[in-house]
Design a protein around this motif. Structure first.
Motif, PDB file in Angstrom:
ATOM      1  N   SER A 373     105.475  -0.893  59.584  1.00 41.72           N
ATOM      2  CA  SER A 373     106.256  -1.387  60.720  1.00 41.72           C
ATOM      3  C   SER A 373     107.727  -1.358  60.354  1.00 41.72           C
ATOM      4  CB  SER A 373     105.831  -2.803  61.094  1.00 41.72           C
ATOM      5  OG  SER A 373     105.951  -3.665  59.983  1.00 41.72           O
ATOM      6  N   ALA A 374     108.566  -0.973  61.307  1.00 39.97           N
ATOM      7  CA  ALA A 374     110.006  -0.879  61.105  1.00 39.97           C
ATOM      8  C   ALA A 374     110.718  -1.424  62.338  1.00 39.97           C
ATOM      9  CB  ALA A 374     110.428   0.562  60.852  1.00 39.97           C
ATOM     10  N   VAL A 375     111.890  -2.076  62.110  1.00 41.80           N
ATOM     11  CA  VAL A 375     112.665  -2.656  63.203  1.00 41.80           C
ATOM     12  C   VAL A 375     113.207  -1.540  64.088  1.00 41.80           C
ATOM     13  CG1 VAL A 375     114.705  -4.002  63.765  1.00 41.80           C
ATOM     14  CG2 VAL A 375     113.277  -4.673  61.832  1.00 41.80           C
ATOM     15  N   HIS A 376     113.040  -1.717  65.400  1.00 42.16           N
ATOM     16  CA  HIS A 376     113.551  -0.727  66.337  1.00 42.16           C
ATOM     17  C   HIS A 376     114.768  -1.248  67.093  1.00 42.16           C
ATOM     18  CE1 HIS A 376     113.691   2.444  69.323  1.00 42.16           C
ATOM     19  NE2 HIS A 376     113.678   1.514  70.269  1.00 42.16           N
ATOM     20  N   ASP A 377     114.668  -2.412  67.682  1.00 42.33           N
ATOM     21  CA  ASP A 377     115.739  -2.958  68.512  1.00 42.33           C
ATOM     22  C   ASP A 377     116.075  -4.342  67.984  1.00 42.33           C
ATOM     23  OD1 ASP A 377     117.568  -3.442  70.464  1.00 42.33           O
ATOM     24  OD2 ASP A 377     116.104  -4.041  71.990  1.00 42.33           O
ATOM     25  N   HIS A 378     117.368  -4.589  67.611  1.00 43.31           N
ATOM     26  CA  HIS A 378     117.736  -5.870  67.059  1.00 43.31           C
ATOM     27  C   HIS A 378     119.214  -6.124  67.262  1.00 43.31           C
ATOM     28  CE1 HIS A 378     118.885  -3.090  63.882  1.00 43.31           C
ATOM     29  NE2 HIS A 378     119.718  -4.013  63.463  1.00 43.31           N
ATOM     30  N   THR A 379     119.605  -7.378  67.101  1.00 42.66           N
ATOM     31  CA  THR A 379     121.001  -7.795  67.163  1.00 42.66           C
ATOM     32  C   THR A 379     121.303  -8.569  65.890  1.00 42.66           C
ATOM     33  OG1 THR A 379     120.892  -7.989  69.557  1.00 42.66           O
ATOM     34  CG2 THR A 379     122.743  -9.076  68.466  1.00 42.66           C
ATOM     35  N   MET A 380     122.362  -8.173  65.172  1.00 43.80           N
ATOM     36  CA  MET A 380     122.661  -8.747  63.874  1.00 43.80           C
ATOM     37  C   MET A 380     123.644  -9.905  64.003  1.00 43.80           C
ATOM     38  SD  MET A 380     120.878  -7.165  61.592  1.00 43.80           S
ATOM     39  CE  MET A 380     121.727  -7.705  60.106  1.00 43.80           C
ATOM     40  N   PHE A 381     123.386 -10.987  63.239  1.00 47.19           N
ATOM     41  CA  PHE A 381     124.306 -12.111  63.062  1.00 47.19           C
ATOM     42  C   PHE A 381     124.416 -12.332  61.557  1.00 47.19           C
ATOM     43  CE2 PHE A 381     122.085 -12.750  67.071  1.00 47.19           C
ATOM     44  CZ  PHE A 381     123.148 -12.901  67.963  1.00 47.19           C
ATOM     45  N   GLY A 382     125.243 -11.511  60.914  1.00 52.39           N
ATOM     46  CA  GLY A 382     125.274 -11.542  59.460  1.00 52.39           C
ATOM     47  C   GLY A 382     123.989 -10.943  58.918  1.00 52.39           C
ATOM     48  N   TRP A 383     123.289 -11.689  58.086  1.00 53.05           N
ATOM     49  CA  TRP A 383     121.995 -11.242  57.564  1.00 53.05           C
ATOM     50  C   TRP A 383     120.846 -11.598  58.495  1.00 53.05           C
ATOM     51  CZ3 TRP A 383     120.537  -8.988  52.732  1.00 53.05           C
ATOM     52  CH2 TRP A 383     121.619  -8.598  51.940  1.00 53.05           C
ATOM     53  N   LEU A 384     121.118 -12.423  59.505  1.00 52.56           N
ATOM     54  CA  LEU A 384     120.077 -12.841  60.431  1.00 52.56           C
ATOM     55  C   LEU A 384     120.046 -11.894  61.618  1.00 52.56           C
ATOM     56  CD1 LEU A 384     117.951 -14.998  61.118  1.00 52.56           C
ATOM     57  CD2 LEU A 384     119.753 -16.238  62.349  1.00 52.56           C
ATOM     58  N   ALA A 385     118.842 -11.414  61.943  1.00 54.94           N
ATOM     59  CA  ALA A 385     118.680 -10.459  63.038  1.00 54.94           C
ATOM     60  C   ALA A 385     117.722 -11.033  64.064  1.00 54.94           C
ATOM     61  CB  ALA A 385     118.151  -9.119  62.519  1.00 54.94           C
ATOM     62  N   ALA A 386     118.106 -10.890  65.340  1.00 54.36           N
ATOM     63  CA  ALA A 386     117.215 -11.219  66.450  1.00 54.36           C
ATOM     64  C   ALA A 386     116.534  -9.919  66.877  1.00 54.36           C
ATOM     65  CB  ALA A 386     118.004 -11.826  67.617  1.00 54.36           C
ATOM     66  N   VAL A 387     115.248  -9.773  66.517  1.00 55.15           N
ATOM     67  CA  VAL A 387     114.523  -8.521  66.694  1.00 55.15           C
ATOM     68  C   VAL A 387     113.911  -8.481  68.083  1.00 55.15           C
ATOM     69  CG1 VAL A 387     112.684  -7.066  65.808  1.00 55.15           C
ATOM     70  CG2 VAL A 387     114.074  -8.431  64.227  1.00 55.15           C
ATOM     71  N   GLY A 388     114.126  -7.355  68.765  1.00 54.72           N
ATOM     72  CA  GLY A 388     113.543  -7.178  70.086  1.00 54.72           C
ATOM     73  C   GLY A 388     112.206  -6.468  70.048  1.00 54.72           C
ATOM     74  N   SER A 389     112.040  -5.459  69.155  1.00 55.07           N
ATOM     75  CA  SER A 389     110.776  -4.717  69.079  1.00 55.07           C
ATOM     76  C   SER A 389     110.650  -4.055  67.718  1.00 55.07           C
ATOM     77  CB  SER A 389     110.703  -3.656  70.186  1.00 55.07           C
ATOM     78  OG  SER A 389     111.767  -2.712  70.044  1.00 55.07           O
ATOM     79  N   TRP A 390     109.418  -3.612  67.420  1.00 49.61           N
ATOM     80  CA  TRP A 390     109.084  -2.964  66.164  1.00 49.61           C
ATOM     81  C   TRP A 390     108.339  -1.666  66.461  1.00 49.61           C
ATOM     82  CZ3 TRP A 390     109.865  -5.277  61.190  1.00 49.61           C
ATOM     83  CH2 TRP A 390     110.384  -6.577  61.228  1.00 49.61           C
ATOM     84  N   ASP A 391     108.579  -0.636  65.616  1.00 46.28           N
ATOM     85  CA  ASP A 391     107.789   0.598  65.635  1.00 46.28           C
ATOM     86  C   ASP A 391     106.684   0.473  64.596  1.00 46.28           C
ATOM     87  OD1 ASP A 391     109.271   1.769  67.609  1.00 46.28           O
ATOM     88  OD2 ASP A 391     110.659   2.744  66.224  1.00 46.28           O
ATOM     89  N   VAL A 392     105.441   0.582  65.043  1.00 46.44           N
ATOM     90  CA  VAL A 392     104.288   0.353  64.185  1.00 46.44           C
ATOM     91  C   VAL A 392     103.450   1.619  64.092  1.00 46.44           C
ATOM     92  CG1 VAL A 392     102.208  -1.029  63.834  1.00 46.44           C
ATOM     93  CG2 VAL A 392     104.272  -2.100  64.775  1.00 46.44           C
ATOM     94  N   GLU A 393     103.021   1.949  62.866  1.00 52.72           N
ATOM     95  CA  GLU A 393     102.116   3.082  62.621  1.00 52.72           C
ATOM     96  C   GLU A 393     100.838   2.555  61.989  1.00 52.72           C
ATOM     97  OE1 GLU A 393     104.050   5.851  60.106  1.00 52.72           O
ATOM     98  OE2 GLU A 393     105.534   6.476  61.603  1.00 52.72           O
ATOM     99  N   GLN A 394      99.691   2.925  62.569  1.00 52.27           N
ATOM    100  CA  GLN A 394      98.378   2.585  62.026  1.00 52.27           C
ATOM    101  C   GLN A 394      97.793   3.834  61.361  1.00 52.27           C
ATOM    102  OE1 GLN A 394      97.066  -0.365  62.017  1.00 52.27           O
ATOM    103  NE2 GLN A 394      98.132  -1.525  63.621  1.00 52.27           N
ATOM    104  N   HIS A 395      97.551   3.799  60.054  1.00 51.07           N
ATOM    105  CA  HIS A 395      97.034   4.937  59.291  1.00 51.07           C
ATOM    106  C   HIS A 395      95.573   4.680  58.939  1.00 51.07           C
ATOM    107  CE1 HIS A 395     100.952   6.982  58.318  1.00 51.07           C
ATOM    108  NE2 HIS A 395     101.390   5.780  58.715  1.00 51.07           N
ATOM    109  N   GLU A 396      94.751   5.683  59.201  1.00 51.53           N
ATOM    110  CA  GLU A 396      93.328   5.621  58.843  1.00 51.53           C
ATOM    111  C   GLU A 396      92.921   6.940  58.198  1.00 51.53           C
ATOM    112  OE1 GLU A 396      90.975   4.716  62.202  1.00 51.53           O
ATOM    113  OE2 GLU A 396      91.725   2.661  62.424  1.00 51.53           O
TER     114      GLU A 396
END
Length: 424
Positions: A373-396
């Motif tokens: 999983s990796a951050v896709h949409d976020h807003t930064m406040f210094g080191w603190l981020a308000a994350v809007g969505s994540w890109d997720v990959e499921q591997h099998e």
């Protein structure tokens, strides 16, 4: 606290026995004080003293309602630079120790005891604490050993509330302190009068003298501390529940202040059960609150997990990975018909899921799962981020083996965009 003064210097008579008695009620209002005394004349001296006795008291008092004071006392206070606060007359009675049945217990003295309450103004601190000068008119009854003189005063502000936290008041109720004593002349408006007339101080006789505080409704009373420790406590012999705290006065101490201090409190019926009920209530609420907090925390965690993250600035953020994620090169090294079971474990990991079929014991399937999983949409406040969505990959990775040799390999990758990086 008080001190007796004679009208003439170097009095040859003494005061005794003396009893200062204060009465406290659950209302904790103005406290009535009875000063019971008589005059002792030594053998061979005239009992015709023929002089008034004065009482110096270090606080304001309240006398009989509507009674006028003595103008000479007010003039005496103003001549010494004091401000007159109040004037009046206190009730003065006599009590016959050997009265007959049917006789009144006390007999009022005509005119009572006039008093003046005065204070000294100060430019820095304003009006100081007040003191009272009481004139007790002479009467031959003072030297009658079968009679007691009783001067009745009413004091305001003697019972004071002790500072405590709200938790202490919740468990134990309000606490109060009370101080009553003898020979305390160090107060500002009082000391100049004592210093001027110190040659007129009347000493205590050898008779036992005491300071006593009587507490009404002792069934609701809790006494925490008594000072000095030598003071005694006892229950009144009367039918009315009353507790008495007494301190004997030591005449050998001279003019040394002798003060009786009591810390006490009156409690209600509910407060008497507070030490039992409050812990039970806390225990019950704690169990209920623990369940509610746990359920709420789980719901909030599922809803807002991943919404707030500590992320480094820049684009070099490593995605989150869990499970087993294999590269294309690793998967390409799994060759059907050649790669063995041991080779698969060396290349992909020693702990796969294994599926076996009872009707085909020679076949089994190995399953490797991973998640990135990796951050896709976020807003930064210094080191603190308000994350809007994540890109997720499921591997099998599914590896089918027959007699411990790879028969078929299937690799699947599912990509999606979610609001939390972890699976529900």
């Amino acid at each position: 606290a008080q001190v007796f003064l004679a009208s003439e210097p170097h009095p040859y008579f003494t005061i005794g026995p003396l009893s200062v008695r204060g009465t406290v009620t659950p209302a904790l209002g103005p406290m009535p004080v009875d000063i019971v005394f008589s005059v002792v004349v030594p053998p061979g001296r005239s009992a015709d003293i023929a002089q008034d006795i004065y009482l110096l008291w270090p606080s304001a008092i309240t006398g009989e309602r509507g009674a006028a004071g003595d103008p000479t006392l007010a003039r005496w206070a103003r001549e010494r630079g004091f401000d007159v606060v109040a004037e009046g007359r206190a009730l003065l009675t006599t009590r016959n120790l050997y009265r007959r049945p049917g006789d009144p217990e006390t007999t009022p003295e005509p005119g009572g005891a006039p008093f003046v309450t005065f204070a000294r103004a100060s430019g820095r601190d304003g009006l100081q604490a007040a003191a009272t000068y009481v004139r007790i008119p002479w009467t031959p009854k003072m030297v009658n050993r079968t009679l007691e003189m009783n001067l009745k005063l009413t004091l305001d502000g003697v019972v004071r509330e002790k500072r405590a936290s709200w938790l202490e008041q919740l468990f134990w109720g309000r606490r109060h302190t009370l101080s009553l004593g003898f020979n305390n002349v160090r107060q500002r408006p009082m000391y100049p009068v004592y210093f001027e007339h110190r040659d007129r101080v009347i000493r205590l006789a050898d008779d036992p003298s005491d300071v006593t505080v009587r507490f009404d409704t002792s069934s609701r009373l809790k006494i925490n501390e008594v000072f000095p420790p030598s003071a005694s406590r006892r229950v009144s012999e009367r039918r009315q529940p009353r507790e008495l705290v007494s301190m004997f006065l030591d005449r050998s101490d001279g003019i040394t202040p002798q003060v009786l201090t009591v810390e006490f409190g009156y409690f209600t019926g509910l407060q008497s059960w507070a030490p039992v009920l409050i812990p039970l209530l806390i225990f019950a609420l704690g169990n209920v609150a623990g369940v509610l907090i746990r359920i709420t925390a789980e719901r909030m965690s599922r809803r807002y997990a991943g919404r707030l993250q500590f992320l480094p600035r820049g684009k070099n953020r490593q995605p989150r990975e869990s499970g087993v994620i294999l590269s294309r090169d690793t998967v390409a090294r799994l060759v059907p018909g050649r790669t063995t079971y041991d080779d698969v474990l060396k290349l992909c990991g020693p702990d796969p899921e294994q599926w076996e079929s009872l009707d085909k014991p020679e076949r089994r399937t190995l399953m490797y799962r991973g998640r990135r999983s990796a951050v896709h949409d976020h807003t930064m406040f210094g080191w603190l981020a308000a994350v809007g969505s994540w890109d997720v990959e499921q591997h099998e990775l599914e590896v089918e083996l027959e007699r411990d040799v790879v028969r078929e390999v299937q690799a699947r990758v599912r990509r999606s965009r979610v609001t939390t990086p972890d699976p529900a």
